[in-house]
Structure formats: C-alpha cells, structure tokens
Design a protein around this motif. Structure first.
Motif, PDB file in Angstrom:
ATOM      1  N   GLN A  55      -0.232   4.591  -3.646  1.00  0.00           N
ATOM      2  CA  GLN A  55       0.806   3.618  -3.254  1.00  0.00           C
ATOM      3  C   GLN A  55       2.225   4.152  -3.400  1.00  0.00           C
TER       4      GLN A  55
ATOM      5  N   SER B  65       0.817  -1.227   0.000  1.00  0.00           N
ATOM      6  CA  SER B  65       0.000   0.000   0.000  1.00  0.00           C
ATOM      7  C   SER B  65       0.841   1.262   0.000  1.00  0.00           C
ATOM      8  N   THR B  66       2.042   1.166   0.565  1.00  0.00           N
ATOM      9  CA  THR B  66       2.880   2.366   0.639  1.00  0.00           C
ATOM     10  C   THR B  66       3.997   2.333  -0.406  1.00  0.00           C
ATOM     11  N   GLY B  67       4.016   1.285  -1.219  1.00  0.00           N
ATOM     12  CA  GLY B  67       4.967   1.215  -2.334  1.00  0.00           C
ATOM     13  C   GLY B  67       6.367   0.774  -1.942  1.00  0.00           C
TER      14      GLY B  67
ATOM     15  N   ASN C 274      -5.571   5.717  -2.717  1.00  0.00           N
ATOM     16  CA  ASN C 274      -4.142   5.633  -2.389  1.00  0.00           C
ATOM     17  C   ASN C 274      -3.269   5.332  -3.609  1.00  0.00           C
TER      18      ASN C 274
END
Ligand code: XCC
Ligand code: SF4
Length: 641
Positions: free
Chosen positions: A584, A44-46, A582
């Motif tokens: 990402q 999700s945050t890459g 999001n």
C-alpha cells in the motif's frame, strides 16, 4: 459475485473441508468475507489521508484530478506518512509485548506473580550482554536487574536503547548513528512518530521514511529482541522438539482448548492448569484436556512445550467449526473480531483476557500476572463445563495430522553444529556457505492472508529456494504453512537441492537424527530476533556487515502492520525483504523508489543507505528468482562463486 471454490482458498484440505461445512451451515468466514470486500483503489495505493478533519483527502491517479490535499500535502507526503503510521502500529504491538514480559519478570522475582525463572544460563548471558555485573548475585537479584534494564528502555530520556546496544551489529550501529536514527526509548520514539504524523507535522517524505527506520529499530530491539530474551529467561530457551500440525490435532474425546494470540504469559499457565485439572475433565466424560495452538501463541507453546498447532492466521475460525472446541482463549494481536460471530453458532466460548483487548459477546476473564493461576484455572474450568454443551450433529474434525520439528533457537542450532565441530561450531556452516554447498539463507516469515490462497505462496517460495540450495529458516504463521506441507521434517529434503540435502543430512546424522529439515522453525514473530542474532554472529565471524551476507527475508502472505515493522528492521540492517502482498505504497513514485531502488541512481534509497531494500512481487516463483539473484550478487561481492 459468486464465492470461490474452497480448493482455491487454502492448500490445506482440512481447512477446505471446514470452509465447505461453514457454507452449508450459513456461516461467514474470513475467506468469504474477503471475496465480498472490494479493496479501495485509493487505500490500496496509500494515497488516502485521514490525518485531519479537512479530509479525508485522496490524490487522483495519473495526474487527473486533485494532486494535493486541502492542506497542500502532496502524494509523496501522504504515502510516506501512511507508511509510518502502519509501521508505528506494528512497533507499538511488539513494544507492548516486550514491556508486559519485563513487568512479569519483575513481579515474579518480587514474589507477586506465580512464575519462576527457568533459564539461568540465558539470564546470565543476557545480563552480561547488558553490561551487568553477575558476580555473587542470586537468580532473582540478577533477573530483577535485567527487568529494570528492560523497563529503562521505556523511560530513559538520553542515550540509546539498552537492548540495541546489547544486540545490534556494531557496523549497523555506526551507520544508524551517522544518520541520526538511534532510538532513545520505545515510548518516546512511538510518541514522537505519532507527533510527526499529525496534520501539520513532518511533511518531508524522505524524512518521514527515515522516521520509519527509527521505528523499525524500536521494533527490533525494544520489541522482538527484548521479548525473546525475556521469554527465554522466564520460560526456557527452546530446544528441538517434535511437533504436530493441522486441524486433526483437535481430539473428539477430549476437552479442547485453543490458545491464540502472542504473549506466552497466559498460554503457559493454561497448559499448566490443563494438566492439573484433567480429573475434572474425566468427571464430565472426557478423556482429558487437549490444548492446541493458533498463530504465535501456538508457536511459543510449540517451541517450548511441544504443544500441537491447530491452524494459522487466515483459518483461525476453523477450529470452532469442527464443533469440538470448548474454548478459545485469546490475548493480543491477530485475533479476528469475527471469531465471536462464528462461535455464537457453536458451543465454543471465546475468552478474552486483557482489559484493552475485548470483544462484544465474548466472555472476559481478566488476566494479570498476579492472578495468573486463578485466571488460568477459571478458563480451564469454563472449557470443561462446555464439553457437555456440544451438539454431536455439528462435530466434524478433519483427520489429517502432519509431523514436524520445531525449536531451533540459535542456542539449539549452535548445539547441533557442535556435534560437527565442537571448538568452532559456526565453521561448518560458514564453510558450507563459502563453498556454495549452501548458496545462502532466507528467512520465511509472516502470516497467511485470506486474500491469498492459504499457504500456497509460503510453500511455493520455500520449495523454490531449497531446490536452489538455499537454507530456509521460518517463523510465525508462515512456519505453520511449511510445517503442514512437510518442509519442517527431514522428509522435506526430497525437495532440496543435492548439496543442501547432503549438508543437512551430515549435520543431522552427527546429532543422531536421520537429517535436519530443509526449513528450520525458529519460533514466533518476535523470534525474528533469533534470526537477526544468527546473522549477527555470522557477520562477526566473517568480519563483514550483515548487509554483506548472502541472505534475505520474505513474507509472501503477510497481512499485519507488524510484518512491515519487522521488515523495516531487517532492511535497516541491510537485509532485502520481499513482500508478496501489496504494501500500500505504490501511489508514490518517490516512496517506491526509496524503498525498492527500482529506478537506477535515485538519490536516496534504503539500498544505498543500509544495503537492503524492499522487493514487492506477488508471484512466489518470480520472487524466488529475484531473491536468488540478489543472493548471488552478494556472494560475488564477497568474492564467492
Ligand atoms: Fe499474526 Fe503472529 Fe502474522 Fe501470524 S505471523 S498472522 S502477525 S500471528 Ni506473526
Ligand atoms: Fe487532507 Fe492534509 Fe488533512 Fe490529510 S492532513 S486529511 S491531506 S488536509
């Protein structure tokens, strides 16, 4: 975890009804699958890298745990590289779309494919824009030269994309040239982007992000613009058309075929053959054949043929659940593999058509431009044969249908404005913006996403903007959202601010209509090119850059890499782009700051380089406020109150 109430999954009551029916019948849909699928915190945050077999490597949040991959790549490199991967995927989709259409034109003019050029005026305009001499050439000769120019954009080894030189704003081009970002050919740039993402390739996060900008330019010119221009030449430039939306467009007494995907080459032929074979449908007891659209194939057919639209992305399984859909024909992009699982519970036949987009369990009817007629006939006949296989106990079609208007190509908008000022058609629009009667314009684009209550953010954001006298133009599946909730109809003006309502009423009445709708449907996702063309025309009229215009883009419910590629293209032109889902990239402060310019005085930002930035805000009302403030700031910089 319990399933959500269907009322919280979609604003569309017809979709809610079908979701409840699916649950009763024990059928899984995307909405319920989304609830069961937890999103991984690293992805999700890459910060998860899978670019080589030493990994996967993932960077722990808050500095607790491993802070580099095995190769030593830090979080900024990993996030930037993943972002480039996503934008490259989106770009490749659009480039392939454009290339298919270019190829079809070549086949058509050489007599190898059963299509004929429909719009000679557009052909001439595009040929001239590309610098071709049009004198004394017949339609097929000229079309062939245009198609060759298009195919050069996938082959040439020097110079710049022909379509960029033709369509891009000159001030933007100067800037990209200075920064060394101009693309040579689409395939070369996509390959280079893949090569720089590879393990041991580009490790400089800022350089990687500049690479995404080049990808964005490929997406814009060798994807969006080329597709739109060539499709207009081949199938006609859209004109205002009355449209119908929602699942109620599926008709119980007809053979129903939905077309889903993106490239109109096949979809147009299905419509043609549905008309020609209606007697065969009558012979099996149906009243006729009803073609309905899903996603962007739906938009293409709606814009040019007025074909009704059944549903948008997130609810693409619902037409099957009505129990009255004989066939769903698909080409490329946004086609959920889950469709076949749902279809196997009904008589619906899923028909794939391209050799590189198949689905196990589905029927495959190979489509190529040479055998377009044969393939379309075969598909329509399969649908007719399925009519008798319906299970009457499973049929339940929601009855709502909403009326809307679509077909607002730039050509159509200019035509409508000519009724107000024949000599200087852009003047009424520019005057309205200058006086503040229209505060600015926002392009509402992109998708629906089964993780977001369907249509809710698209509609809420549009409502907020038009209330504040911002003109909304829309494309893609978000245009479906607005269509379903009345914003593509003159009735939608009841939600608009007074000055916006007045000007749209005046322009509408000059054209013999009660009013123009508060949101203008400009087409499919590749038709975001039309929006760019309109901005380019306005910027040139005013003698400013696109980055100076009081405009923005927004995709509140996006799901697809293509949306990030399109967004990058608009940011490169200096247009702010809001995303409501999001993106990402939040695992890297550097990437976030380059893209969003959140931190003041950050050394490199897209805002500083291009004049446009990414805005990530999930709440549509807050997002509208941020967009409105940016529009007001851009107005002020132009000396407007
Ligand atoms: Fe796909 Fe184009 Fe998004 Fe719709 S809007 S979900 S990309 S079909 Ni393009
Ligand atoms: Fe790990 Fe580096 Fe390989 Fe990525 S490229 S998986 S960070 S070793």
């Amino acid at each position: 975890m319990g399933l959500k109430d269907v009322k919280d999954l979609s604003m569309d009551t017809g979709v809610q009804q079908m979701l409840a029916k699916a649950r009763e019948e024990g059928i899984d849909t995307a909405f319920d699958r989304a609830a069961k699928m937890n999103q991984c915190g690293f992805g999700s945050t890459g910060v998860c890298c899978k670019h080589c077999l030493e990994g996967p490597c993932r960077i722990a949040p808050n500095g607790k745990g491993a802070q580099t991959g095995v190769c030593g790549a830090n979080v900024d490199t990993i996030v930037a590289r993943n972002f480039l991967t996503t934008v490259t995927e989106g770009t490749a989709s659009h480039a392939e779309h454009a290339r298919e259409v270019a190829h079809a034109i070549l086949e058509a003019v050489e007599g190898k494919a059963p299509y004929a050029i429909q719009d000679e005026a557009k052909l001439k305009a595009v040929a001239q824009g590309l610098g071709l001499n049009t004198e004394g050439k017949n339609v097929n000769q000229l079309a062939k030269e245009v198609a060759i120019k298009a195919l050069e954009d996938f082959q040439k080894q020097h110079g710049t994309l022909n379509w960029l030189k033709f369509r891009a704003n000159s001030k933007s081009v100067e800037n990209w040239k200075k920064l060394g970002l101009l693309p040579v050919n689409a395939h070369l740039e996509i390959t280079k982007a893949m090569a720089r993402q590879v393990m041991g390739g580009d490790a400089d996060p800022t350089n990687l992000l500049l690479g995404t900008v080049t990808m964005g330019l490929v997406d814009g010119y060798a994807g969006l613009h080329m597709s739109t221009d060539l499709q207009d030449i081949l199938f006609g430039t859209p004109k205002a058309v009355k449209a119908q939306y929602r699942l109620g467009v599926i008709k119980k007494e007809m053979v129903n075929i939905s077309v889903h995907g993106h490239i109109p080459l096949l979809a147009e032929k299905v419509v043609e053959w549905a008309g020609k074979l209606k007697d065969e449908a009558k012979a099996v007891g149906a009243q006729g054949i009803n073609v309905v659209g899903v996603c962007c194939s739906g938009n293409e057919l709606l814009m040019r043929k007025g074909v009704p639209v059944a549903t948008n992305y997130a609810s693409q399984e619902m037409p099957i659940i009505t129990g009255a859909l004989e066939a769903m024909v698909v080409d490329i992009q946004c086609i959920m593999p889950g469709l076949q699982t749902v279809a196997s519970c009904y008589h619906t036949e899923i028909i794939t058509t391209l050799p590189y987009v198949k689905m196990s369990g589905a029927t495959h009817v190979e489509f190529s431009t040479e055998r377009a007629d044969e393939a379309a006939q075969e598909i329509v006949r399969k649908a007719i044969a399925n009519f008798k296989k319906r299970d009457p106990r499973k049929i339940s079609i929601p009855n709502e249908v909403t009326e809307a208007y679509a077909g607002f190509s730039v050509e159509q908008i200019v035509e409508a404005l000519k009724a107000v000022n024949a000599e200087d058609p852009l003047k009424p629009l520019v005057d309205a913006i200058a006086s503040g009667q229209i505060l600015g314009a926002v392009a509402l684009v992109g998708c629906t996403n089964p993780r977001v209550k369907q249509d809710s953010s698209n509609v809420a954001l549009a409502m907020e903007l038009i209330k504040n006298n911002v003109l909304v133009v829309a494309t893609g599946c978000s245009a479906h959202s607005l269509g379903k909730f009345g914003l593509l109809s003159p009735d939608g003006l009841q939600y608009a601010g007074e000055s916006l309502r007045n000007i749209l009423t005046a322009i509408g009445q000059a054209n013999g209509l009660p009013a123009l709708p508060p949101a203008l449907h400009m087409g499919s996702c590749v038709d975001n090119s039309r929006i760019a063309d309109l901005l380019n025309a306005l910027a040139n009229y005013l003698g400013v850059g696109i980055k100076d215009l009081p405009v923005a883009g927004s995709c509140p419910e996006t799901h697809h890499p293509k949306a990030l590629a399109i967004g990058t293209y608009f940011i490169a032109n200096g247009v702010d782009v809001h995303v409501g889902v999001n993106p990402q990239v939040t695992g890297s402060e550097l990437v976030v700051n380059v893209l969003t310019a959140e931190k003041e005085n950050f050394p490199v930002t897209t805002d500083g380089l291009f004049g446009g930035k990414l805005i990530y805000e999930e709440d549509p009302v807050k997002a509208a406020e941020i967009i409105l403030n940016r529009i007001k700031a851009k107005r002020k910089a132009l000396g407007l109150s």
